[in-house]
Scaffold this active site. Structure first.
Site, mmCIF file in Angstrom:
data_model
loop_
_atom_site.group_PDB
_atom_site.id
_atom_site.type_symbol
_atom_site.label_atom_id
_atom_site.label_comp_id
_atom_site.label_asym_id
_atom_site.label_seq_id
_atom_site.Cartn_x
_atom_site.Cartn_y
_atom_site.Cartn_z
ATOM 1 N N ARG A 14 -16.142 -9.913 86.773
ATOM 2 C CA ARG A 14 -15.592 -10.212 88.100
ATOM 3 C C ARG A 14 -14.121 -10.651 87.986
ATOM 4 O O ARG A 14 -13.204 -9.922 88.362
ATOM 5 C CB ARG A 14 -16.428 -11.303 88.794
ATOM 6 C CG ARG A 14 -16.178 -11.430 90.285
ATOM 7 C CD ARG A 14 -14.971 -12.235 90.650
ATOM 8 N NE ARG A 14 -15.027 -13.605 90.141
ATOM 9 C CZ ARG A 14 -14.009 -14.431 90.176
ATOM 10 N NH1 ARG A 14 -12.846 -14.057 90.678
ATOM 11 N NH2 ARG A 14 -14.108 -15.647 89.672
ATOM 12 N N ASP A 15 -13.894 -11.810 87.410
ATOM 13 C CA ASP A 15 -12.543 -12.368 87.359
ATOM 14 C C ASP A 15 -11.608 -11.473 86.540
ATOM 15 O O ASP A 15 -10.455 -11.231 86.919
ATOM 16 C CB ASP A 15 -12.595 -13.774 86.736
ATOM 17 C CG ASP A 15 -11.465 -14.665 87.207
ATOM 18 O OD1 ASP A 15 -10.415 -14.132 87.606
ATOM 19 O OD2 ASP A 15 -11.609 -15.896 87.161
ATOM 20 N N HIS A 211 -14.378 -24.084 85.886
ATOM 21 C CA HIS A 211 -13.808 -22.745 85.680
ATOM 22 C C HIS A 211 -12.356 -22.945 85.272
ATOM 23 O O HIS A 211 -11.532 -23.377 86.063
ATOM 24 C CB HIS A 211 -13.921 -21.981 87.007
ATOM 25 C CG HIS A 211 -13.320 -20.618 87.005
ATOM 26 N ND1 HIS A 211 -14.089 -19.477 86.877
ATOM 27 C CD2 HIS A 211 -12.045 -20.188 87.140
ATOM 28 C CE1 HIS A 211 -13.299 -18.409 86.918
ATOM 29 N NE2 HIS A 211 -12.047 -18.817 87.087
ATOM 30 N N HIS A 213 -8.693 -21.842 83.178
ATOM 31 C CA HIS A 213 -7.811 -20.769 82.718
ATOM 32 C C HIS A 213 -6.993 -21.274 81.528
ATOM 33 O O HIS A 213 -6.905 -22.477 81.291
ATOM 34 C CB HIS A 213 -6.907 -20.300 83.864
ATOM 35 C CG HIS A 213 -7.603 -19.395 84.825
ATOM 36 N ND1 HIS A 213 -6.984 -18.353 85.463
ATOM 37 C CD2 HIS A 213 -8.883 -19.363 85.262
ATOM 38 C CE1 HIS A 213 -7.841 -17.722 86.249
ATOM 39 N NE2 HIS A 213 -9.002 -18.320 86.151
ATOM 40 N N CYS A 244 -2.868 -13.074 82.770
ATOM 41 C CA CYS A 244 -2.363 -13.922 83.842
ATOM 42 C C CYS A 244 -1.078 -13.317 84.374
ATOM 43 O O CYS A 244 -0.099 -13.200 83.641
ATOM 44 C CB CYS A 244 -2.092 -15.330 83.326
ATOM 45 S SG CYS A 244 -1.321 -16.345 84.590
HETATM 46 ZN ZN ZN Z 1 -10.476 -17.502 87.376
#
Ligand code: ZN
Length: 315
Positions: A14-15, A211, A213, A244
């Site tokens: 997903r991400d 969650h 990063h 990113c």
């Molecule tokens: Zn994320």
């Protein structure tokens, strides 16, 4: 989850996939999900029920969900941006749905084109829908607090605002809230503080996952801080897929392989077989060869003698 200490929730399908231009073929997604489940990952966010026009990368989410449901023991999670998405997620049979609420209202407007009040309205409608379902068909419902540690548009995000929205989400009927460092702004002290503040407001059982990063290289430090506080679920993405957009060369989500290695080497049980996990990467690489993949452990390999004892495992 009594036989594991930490649940690694894979969010790459997903991400990761929503952040790249290349569309991964449905069969490759299925192969990826199956291989990762075989490696021992027990929760995977397999897609998002957003209009295909906005995210063609995830247009096959319903099909991917029904496939993932056939894998024994796997918790199939999806993201939903609104009520309509939740309806589709229920129809497809997802076990867990997450609706992201950007604590930064500017980000919410940019991302979902909705104010906080409008998003909370969707939450209310989703809870009403879920309440009509028999218990065995009701997915778990998480309200994700995105941009909880800072926002690329607003900058500083007041902690009181995060806590207040956490309270509102729980009051409306979310089973849990999640803390998301959407922008990679978090540091370990902030992670500890915010977890404690939210627990004090809604209770420890209402926030079990974060969650994170790795935009500024603090992903694993933040993960360890969360673990030390007592968080038991950590999101990550295989190969840090997606990268990113604001920090070239930096992975987006923390890298599943590095996270799994850290926990495994510390003697914490994740249920994951490291050798099998490292091989899953080949499937993703072959399916989207032009995309950058991250991770130190996959590059360096497992340490000599790893897994033969003497690594603190079961110490
Ligand atoms: Zn994320």
């Amino acid at each position: 989850m009594s036989d594991i200490d930490v649940l690694i929730s894979e969010v790459g399908p997903r991400d990761g996939l929503q952040s790249i231009q290349t569309i991964m073929p449905t069969d490759a997604k299925k192969a990826w999900i199956q291989a990762e489940a075989d490696a021992g990952v027990t929760e995977i966010e397999v897609g998002s029920f957003v209009p295909p026009k906005l995210l063609p990368q995830l247009a096959d989410t319903a099909e991917v969900v029904s496939y993932a449901r056939t894998l024994p023991g796997l918790i199939v999670a999806v993201l939903v941006p609104n009520f309509k998405g939740a309806e589709n997620a229920v129809k497809a049979g997802a076990h867990k749905i997450t609706l992201p609420l950007s604590v930064s209202e500017t980000h919410s407007q940019a991302n979902l084109k909705k104010t906080h009040a409008q998003v909370l309205d969707e939450v209310r409608k989703i809870v009403e829908l879920l309440d009509t379902l028999p218990a065995d068909q009701r997915p778990a419902f998480e309200g994700g607090l995105s941009t909880a540690f800072g926002c690329t548009l607003e900058g500083v995000v007041p902690e009181a605002k995060v806590v207040d929205l956490a309270r509102q989400l729980i009051e409306l009927g979310c089973d849990e809230v999640g803390l998301s460092d959407t922008t990679g702004y978090a540091n370990p002290s902030q992670v500890r503080r915010l977890i404690k503040l939210i627990w004090a407001e809604v209770g420890q059982d209402k926030l079990t996952g974060v969650h994170l990063h790795n935009t500024r290289g603090l992903g694993l430090a933040n993960a360890l801080a969360a673990l030390d506080e007592g968080i038991t679920t950590l999101d990550s993405s295989l190969g840090g897929l997606g990268g990113c957009p604001f920090a070239p060369g930096a992975s987006g989500n923390i890298v599943t392989e590095d996270l799994a290695f850290m926990l495994d080497a510390m003697g914490l049980r994740t249920g994951i077989d490291m050798d099998k996990l490292l091989l899953v990467r080949e499937i993703v690489k072959a399916a989207v060869p032009s995309e950058e993949m991250y991770g130190f452990t996959p590059d360096a390999g497992l340490p000599k003698g790893y897994g033969t004892g003497g690594w603190g495992i079961a110490a």
